[in-house]
Enzyme design. Sequence first.
Site, short mmCIF file in Angstrom:
data_model
loop_
_atom_site.label_atom_id
_atom_site.label_comp_id
_atom_site.label_asym_id
_atom_site.label_seq_id
_atom_site.Cartn_x
_atom_site.Cartn_y
_atom_site.Cartn_z
CG ASN A 164 -4.48 6.33 2.83
OD1 ASN A 164 -5.34 6.07 1.99
ND2 ASN A 164 -3.62 5.43 3.25
CG ASP A 218 -2.16 -0.87 1.01
OD1 ASP A 218 -2.33 -1.38 -0.11
OD2 ASP A 218 -2.93 -1.03 1.95
CB SER A 240 -4.57 2.59 13.91
OG SER A 240 -4.32 1.61 12.92
#
Length: 254
Positions: A114, A44, A160
């Site tokens: 992201n 990624d 996360s």
Amino acid sequence: MTPQRIGFVASSAPVAQEALNVMAARYGQCPLPEADAIVALGGDGFMLQTLHETQSLDIPVYGMNRGTVGFLMNGYAEDGLRERLAEAEEEILNPLAMTAVTGAGEVFHRIAINEVSLLRAGPQAAWLKISVDGKVRMEELVCDGALVCTPAGSTAYNYSAHGPILPIGADVLALTAIAPFRPRRWRGALLPKTALVRFDVIDAQKRPVMADADGRSVRDVVSVEIRTEPAVRHRLLFDPGHGLEERLIREQFV
């Protein structure tokens, strides 16, 4: 239409370099600006790097997993690549645009697919003031940091940090606090995709903060503005039935 001209790129990992040699020998290697499709071999992190480096080309990118994390990647196989490319589903992603100002007055512009994150850069907790579309929404967030992410990035650092996974078609951004101390129970907010989010660093000399856009950092920031960049689009290709929407749903049941 079956792509005939394929441009291969690979991370520096030995397994990715080996795959590059095999695939280029089998399917040919086309210069990226002339390719019908770009195939990225890696994980990624390398996919994000490839998307950033090729964003001006408007050529779809098909990832094949030769790394450790493969959320954005398809499975690796040497056979049938042109057929897989012809049948692939295309996802369009609009990234975030970050404008960061440092204590020295320098201005940095970054694009993030992201997330954009602000992180304390010293032993002291960060103190952040948060504004949305010019209106102060939180006078003081005491935390290790905060981030704004896209739906595509919501399964990464955001998840996360206990942020929500966003549906890929949702016109929202997630603003997530990282280890908040005060307000202790405040985790973040969901904002319209069109929102302009601004962070002002309180007492920046005593409590230094760095800003990070997909791994590219700016130190000693005093303010950071984040918004969706509709003028930039990234085209990702996925095998049928394994697009981002399916991956986002699957990630929540792991």
